[in-house]
Write a protein that holds these residues in place. Structure first.
Motif, PDB file in Angstrom:
ATOM      1  N   ILE A 317      36.083  33.655  56.425  1.00 51.05           N
ATOM      2  CA  ILE A 317      37.202  34.584  56.277  1.00 51.05           C
ATOM      3  C   ILE A 317      38.339  33.916  55.515  1.00 51.05           C
ATOM      4  CG2 ILE A 317      39.016  35.810  57.543  1.00 51.05           C
ATOM      5  CD1 ILE A 317      36.947  36.441  59.682  1.00 51.05           C
ATOM      6  N   SER A 318      38.612  32.649  55.885  1.00 51.41           N
ATOM      7  CA  SER A 318      39.686  31.904  55.195  1.00 51.41           C
ATOM      8  C   SER A 318      39.379  31.775  53.705  1.00 51.41           C
ATOM      9  CB  SER A 318      39.852  30.521  55.822  1.00 51.41           C
ATOM     10  OG  SER A 318      40.209  30.636  57.181  1.00 51.41           O
ATOM     11  N   HIS A 319      38.120  31.452  53.408  1.00 51.14           N
ATOM     12  CA  HIS A 319      37.725  31.293  52.004  1.00 51.14           C
ATOM     13  C   HIS A 319      37.813  32.610  51.247  1.00 51.14           C
ATOM     14  CE1 HIS A 319      34.792  31.186  48.671  1.00 51.14           C
ATOM     15  NE2 HIS A 319      35.228  29.930  48.513  1.00 51.14           N
ATOM     16  N   ASP A 320      37.285  33.680  51.867  1.00 52.63           N
ATOM     17  CA  ASP A 320      37.265  34.976  51.182  1.00 52.63           C
ATOM     18  C   ASP A 320      38.664  35.533  50.967  1.00 52.63           C
ATOM     19  OD1 ASP A 320      34.554  34.885  51.033  1.00 52.63           O
ATOM     20  OD2 ASP A 320      34.191  36.175  52.782  1.00 52.63           O
ATOM     21  N   LEU A 321      39.573  35.216  51.873  1.00 51.82           N
ATOM     22  CA  LEU A 321      40.954  35.678  51.709  1.00 51.82           C
ATOM     23  C   LEU A 321      41.736  34.761  50.768  1.00 51.82           C
ATOM     24  CD1 LEU A 321      41.894  36.698  55.371  1.00 51.82           C
ATOM     25  CD2 LEU A 321      41.336  38.209  53.468  1.00 51.82           C
ATOM     26  N   LYS A 322      41.442  33.472  50.870  1.00 50.92           N
ATOM     27  CA  LYS A 322      42.218  32.499  50.072  1.00 50.92           C
ATOM     28  C   LYS A 322      41.975  32.649  48.580  1.00 50.92           C
ATOM     29  CE  LYS A 322      43.072  27.541  49.677  1.00 50.92           C
ATOM     30  NZ  LYS A 322      42.690  26.190  50.149  1.00 50.92           N
ATOM     31  N   THR A 323      40.732  32.919  48.168  1.00 45.64           N
ATOM     32  CA  THR A 323      40.399  32.985  46.741  1.00 45.64           C
ATOM     33  C   THR A 323      41.172  34.074  46.009  1.00 45.64           C
ATOM     34  OG1 THR A 323      38.204  32.086  47.184  1.00 45.64           O
ATOM     35  CG2 THR A 323      38.501  33.257  45.084  1.00 45.64           C
ATOM     36  N   PRO A 324      41.134  35.356  46.448  1.00 38.86           N
ATOM     37  CA  PRO A 324      41.918  36.377  45.730  1.00 38.86           C
ATOM     38  C   PRO A 324      43.428  36.180  45.867  1.00 38.86           C
ATOM     39  CG  PRO A 324      40.924  37.301  47.687  1.00 38.86           C
ATOM     40  CD  PRO A 324      40.336  35.937  47.515  1.00 38.86           C
ATOM     41  N   ILE A 325      43.858  35.706  47.030  1.00 39.27           N
ATOM     42  CA  ILE A 325      45.305  35.496  47.212  1.00 39.27           C
ATOM     43  C   ILE A 325      45.799  34.406  46.267  1.00 39.27           C
ATOM     44  CG2 ILE A 325      47.036  34.608  48.827  1.00 39.27           C
ATOM     45  CD1 ILE A 325      45.540  36.099  51.048  1.00 39.27           C
ATOM     46  N   THR A 326      44.996  33.325  46.138  1.00 39.87           N
ATOM     47  CA  THR A 326      45.380  32.244  45.218  1.00 39.87           C
ATOM     48  C   THR A 326      45.469  32.767  43.779  1.00 39.87           C
ATOM     49  OG1 THR A 326      44.326  30.611  46.650  1.00 39.87           O
ATOM     50  CG2 THR A 326      44.736  29.955  44.371  1.00 39.87           C
ATOM     51  N   THR A 327      44.492  33.597  43.395  1.00 44.56           N
ATOM     52  CA  THR A 327      44.495  34.175  42.040  1.00 44.56           C
ATOM     53  C   THR A 327      45.726  35.054  41.819  1.00 44.56           C
ATOM     54  OG1 THR A 327      42.078  34.166  42.037  1.00 44.56           O
ATOM     55  CG2 THR A 327      43.168  35.561  40.407  1.00 44.56           C
ATOM     56  N   ILE A 328      46.009  35.921  42.813  1.00 48.89           N
ATOM     57  CA  ILE A 328      47.175  36.806  42.702  1.00 48.89           C
ATOM     58  C   ILE A 328      48.452  35.982  42.596  1.00 48.89           C
ATOM     59  CG2 ILE A 328      48.563  38.483  43.979  1.00 48.89           C
ATOM     60  CD1 ILE A 328      45.909  39.616  45.075  1.00 48.89           C
ATOM     61  N   GLN A 329      48.550  34.914  43.433  1.00 51.27           N
ATOM     62  CA  GLN A 329      49.750  34.080  43.403  1.00 51.27           C
ATOM     63  C   GLN A 329      49.922  33.402  42.032  1.00 51.27           C
ATOM     64  OE1 GLN A 329      49.134  31.432  46.697  1.00 51.27           O
ATOM     65  NE2 GLN A 329      50.392  32.701  48.106  1.00 51.27           N
ATOM     66  N   GLY A 330      48.769  32.940  41.501  1.00 50.22           N
ATOM     67  CA  GLY A 330      48.832  32.259  40.202  1.00 50.22           C
ATOM     68  C   GLY A 330      49.311  33.193  39.091  1.00 50.22           C
ATOM     69  N   TYR A 331      48.711  34.390  39.034  1.00 48.57           N
ATOM     70  CA  TYR A 331      49.110  35.361  38.015  1.00 48.57           C
ATOM     71  C   TYR A 331      50.568  35.774  38.202  1.00 48.57           C
ATOM     72  CZ  TYR A 331      44.202  35.935  36.681  1.00 48.57           C
ATOM     73  OH  TYR A 331      42.916  35.726  36.244  1.00 48.57           O
ATOM     74  N   ALA A 332      50.959  36.046  39.465  1.00 44.85           N
ATOM     75  CA  ALA A 332      52.336  36.483  39.727  1.00 44.85           C
ATOM     76  C   ALA A 332      53.328  35.397  39.351  1.00 44.85           C
ATOM     77  CB  ALA A 332      52.478  36.863  41.202  1.00 44.85           C
ATOM     78  N   LYS A 347      47.645  43.125  30.934  1.00 34.74           N
ATOM     79  CA  LYS A 347      46.311  42.647  31.339  1.00 34.74           C
ATOM     80  C   LYS A 347      46.378  41.854  32.639  1.00 34.74           C
ATOM     81  CE  LYS A 347      44.381  39.133  29.309  1.00 34.74           C
ATOM     82  NZ  LYS A 347      43.709  38.229  28.327  1.00 34.74           N
ATOM     83  N   TYR A 348      47.375  41.011  32.759  1.00 34.18           N
ATOM     84  CA  TYR A 348      47.514  40.206  33.970  1.00 34.18           C
ATOM     85  C   TYR A 348      47.895  41.070  35.177  1.00 34.18           C
ATOM     86  CZ  TYR A 348      46.873  35.674  31.753  1.00 34.18           C
ATOM     87  OH  TYR A 348      46.324  34.586  31.123  1.00 34.18           O
ATOM     88  N   LEU A 349      48.718  42.100  34.922  1.00 39.41           N
ATOM     89  CA  LEU A 349      49.085  43.008  36.020  1.00 39.41           C
ATOM     90  C   LEU A 349      47.855  43.777  36.520  1.00 39.41           C
ATOM     91  CD1 LEU A 349      52.506  44.374  34.725  1.00 39.41           C
ATOM     92  CD2 LEU A 349      52.133  42.912  36.726  1.00 39.41           C
ATOM     93  N   ASN A 350      46.972  44.161  35.586  1.00 35.80           N
ATOM     94  CA  ASN A 350      45.730  44.840  35.993  1.00 35.80           C
ATOM     95  C   ASN A 350      44.835  43.909  36.824  1.00 35.80           C
ATOM     96  OD1 ASN A 350      46.252  47.342  34.843  1.00 35.80           O
ATOM     97  ND2 ASN A 350      45.455  46.719  32.822  1.00 35.80           N
ATOM     98  N   LYS A 351      44.801  42.607  36.394  1.00 33.70           N
ATOM     99  CA  LYS A 351      44.014  41.635  37.177  1.00 33.70           C
ATOM    100  C   LYS A 351      44.577  41.490  38.589  1.00 33.70           C
ATOM    101  CE  LYS A 351      42.235  38.841  33.355  1.00 33.70           C
ATOM    102  NZ  LYS A 351      42.169  37.502  32.753  1.00 33.70           N
ATOM    103  N   ILE A 352      45.934  41.458  38.674  1.00 27.13           N
ATOM    104  CA  ILE A 352      46.559  41.355  40.008  1.00 27.13           C
ATOM    105  C   ILE A 352      46.215  42.595  40.849  1.00 27.13           C
ATOM    106  CG2 ILE A 352      48.776  41.396  41.214  1.00 27.13           C
ATOM    107  CD1 ILE A 352      49.886  39.625  38.945  1.00 27.13           C
ATOM    108  N   TYR A 353      46.257  43.764  40.192  1.00 26.86           N
ATOM    109  CA  TYR A 353      45.945  45.005  40.910  1.00 26.86           C
ATOM    110  C   TYR A 353      44.498  45.005  41.397  1.00 26.86           C
ATOM    111  CZ  TYR A 353      44.863  49.895  41.737  1.00 26.86           C
ATOM    112  OH  TYR A 353      44.413  51.070  42.297  1.00 26.86           O
ATOM    113  N   ASN A 354      43.562  44.672  40.501  1.00 29.80           N
ATOM    114  CA  ASN A 354      42.144  44.662  40.873  1.00 29.80           C
ATOM    115  C   ASN A 354      41.861  43.670  41.998  1.00 29.80           C
ATOM    116  OD1 ASN A 354      41.497  46.605  38.955  1.00 29.80           O
ATOM    117  ND2 ASN A 354      41.106  45.082  37.335  1.00 29.80           N
ATOM    118  N   LYS A 355      42.501  42.489  41.932  1.00 29.13           N
ATOM    119  CA  LYS A 355      42.308  41.507  43.004  1.00 29.13           C
ATOM    120  C   LYS A 355      42.859  42.031  44.325  1.00 29.13           C
ATOM    121  CE  LYS A 355      40.223  38.059  40.991  1.00 29.13           C
ATOM    122  NZ  LYS A 355      38.899  37.608  41.452  1.00 29.13           N
TER     123      LYS A 355
END
Length: 544
Positions: A317-332, A347-355
């Motif tokens: 659960i930690s891994h599955d939650l951490k991966t998209p959250i880390t990506t969203i944080q990086g893009y943001a 493009k980056y906003l769409n990636k944040i939305y999809n994640k």
């Protein structure tokens, strides 16, 4: 049914058998000690046997010398033989003087074979004179006539008859007659007579002056009886002690075996089994302990697996939650710091939305799984025509499956069957299976679904079940995870394109189907060209 060779009868039957044996042994033991002891004591004291039957033949043949006097009259007694004229023809003790018996004296001597009991009692009258009351009870001889009942005579100190209950031919008894009548001879002998006919046809009379015991012999006799009694008590006590020790051993052995196993179990040795053969009750207790031990071992093993599964679940659960959250944080962060050019920001906003959408789906999946695990969760069952329900469900999903480039092959029975189902939950179970095929296979994969009715009711079969098979001819499921495919967070990374989803979909499907009273299994349909096939069976409404 095969007999358990370890069981050797019930403990109750064992007790009964051994108690009976114990009782019989003690009865025989007591009787033997008493009989042998009294015989040995009588032989040692040379006490009279009180029976002349063994001497009758010698008396009739006139072989008086062969008669053992101590057996007939005791060690201190003697016997005499009188002829028909009442003259002494033989006396067993040469030191004794021959005595001429008068007719009156012989009448006063009690017969050896007689039912008469003579009681003598002395008392004083009103004038202080000493009187003697002689009572004869039973049968007695008076004036040559057999009479019965009770007969008494009262004598004064001079042996004069003061009163009697019958006809007494004399007024006074001689001293010897009185002694014979009352059995009060000076030398403490008891006198009896016995008449018999000799081999010569003549009548004879046996006079037995019996000495039962003197004081010393009496003391020795009672001491001997006391010793016999003590011997009986000691032997009985020893037999009781032996029985108790035997019983204690029979009970202690299985209890010690069981106690040692329990102590070993408490010390952490869970594998020690109790081996015992004996009473059925103790065998059952030991078997119960062994079963309890096995169940506890299984429970501990299941608990360890659950703990391991829980740790793995938290890590996943930690891994599955951490991966998209880390990506969203990086893009943001990149957008906030102005590191992204204006033409690239969309493009980056769409990636944040999809994640974030994927993260929401992941959280919803966790929520659904935890909801099914909650003890307060309940299904909303309704009786539905399930074949028609499946047609409608597949019609709704057909366009989506086709748009993704997958083929859908259907084989649905024309028969109808009603099942008690929760439409929303069962739809979620089917969605998870089909979505797995869509996620983990390439475009062009064929998805097949068959619906039929099996186990149709008859006199010998169970109620009908609806059988649903969902599968595909895609990459398949690796053999190493096939046995745990329904466990949480299981994803076949080696065979799937990438790590997609939470690995909870099939676990949720399994829980939902089992909640409907059904079952789901992974089947091998490779011969038909399908590498993944899930068989689902749901009971009809009759069974629900």
């Amino acid at each position: 049914m095969k007999k358990d060779k370890r069981k050797k009868g019930s403990f109750f039957s064992l007790l009964i058998k051994n108690y009976i044996a114990f009782t019989v042994i003690n009865v025989v033991l007591v009787m033997s000690i008493f009989s042998l002891g009294t015989l040995a004591l009588a032989a040692h004291l040379k006490m009279p046997e009180g029976d002349i039957s063994s001497q009758i033949k010698l008396l009739e043949r006139g072989e008086y010398e062969k008669i053992k006097a101590y057996k007939l009259v005791g060690s201190k007694g003697y016997f005499e033989i009188l002829d028909k004229d009442n003259k002494t023809v033989y006396i067993s003790d040469n030191k004794r003087e021959k005595h001429a018996y008068t007719k009156g004296e012989l009448q006063c001597i009690q017969d050896f074979v007689s039912d008469t009991i003579i009681n003598t009692q002395q008392y004083k009258d009103e004038e202080g004179q000493l009187l003697t009351l002689v009572k004869k009870i039973g049968y007695y001889n008076s004036d040559d006539e057999n009479q019965g009942g009770q007969y008494f005579i009262v004598f004064d100190s001079n042996r004069n008859i003061l009163m009697s209950s019958g006809n007494v031919p004399k007024k006074q008894y001689t001293k010897r007659e009185f002694q014979y009548l009352t059995n009060t001879l000076e030398d403490d002998l008891e006198i009896r007579k016995y008449s018999f006919t000799g081999d010569d046809g003549e009548r004879y009379m046996l006079i037995m002056n019996t000495s039962f015991t003197d004081k010393r012999s009496i003391d020795a006799y009672y001491n001997g009886l006391t010793a016999i009694g003590i011997g009986i008590i000691v032997s009985y006590a020893l037999s009781v002690l032996g029985f108790v020790l035997w019983l204690s051993r029979k009970v202690r052995k299985p209890l010690n075996t069981l106690n040692n196993a329990m102590l070993a179990f408490a010390d952490g040795d869970r594998g020690q089994a109790v081996e015992y053969s004996g009473s059925a009750e103790f065998v059952q207790i030991c078997d119960s302990f062994n079963n309890m031990s096995k169940q506890l071992r299984r429970s501990e093993h299941a608990k360890m697996e659950m703990e391991e599964q829980k740790r793995k679940m938290l890590a996943d659960i930690s891994h599955d939650l951490k991966t998209p959250i880390t990506t969203i944080q990086g893009y943001a962060k990149a957008l906030a710091d102005g590191l992204i050019a204006s033409e690239e920001q969309k493009k980056y906003l769409n990636k944040i939305y999809n994640k974030s959408v994927g993260l929401t789906e992941l959280i919803n999946t966790f929520y659904e799984y935890s909801k099914l695990e909650h003890p307060d969760f309940s299904y909303s069952f309704k009786i539905i025509e399930i074949v028609e329900f499946l047609r409608e469900y597949l019609a709704d999903r057909y366009e989506e499956i086709s748009d993704k480039g997958f083929e859908l092959e259907l084989e649905i029975t024309e028969e109808s069957a009603a099942c008690s189902i929760d439409k929303l939950q069962l739809k979620r179970a089917f969605d998870n299976i089909i979505n797995n095929s869509l996620k983990h296979n390439a475009s062009g994969t064929k998805i097949f679904i068959t619906v039929g009715i099996v186990n149709k009711p008859s006199e010998s079969e169970e109620n009908a079940e609806v059988e649903i098979v969902m599968g595909d001819n895609g990459v398949g499921i690796p053999a190493e995870i096939a046995g745990v495919i329904f466990d949480p967070f299981v994803i076949g990374d080696d065979s799937r394109n990438s790590r997609q989803g939470s690995g909870l979909g099939l676990s949720i499907s399994k829980k939902i189907i089992e909640g409907h009273g059904g079952r789901i299994t992974l089947e091998n349909w490779e011969k038909k060209g399908y590498y993944t096939a899930f068989k689902i069976r749901i009971p009809t409404a009759q069974h629900c």
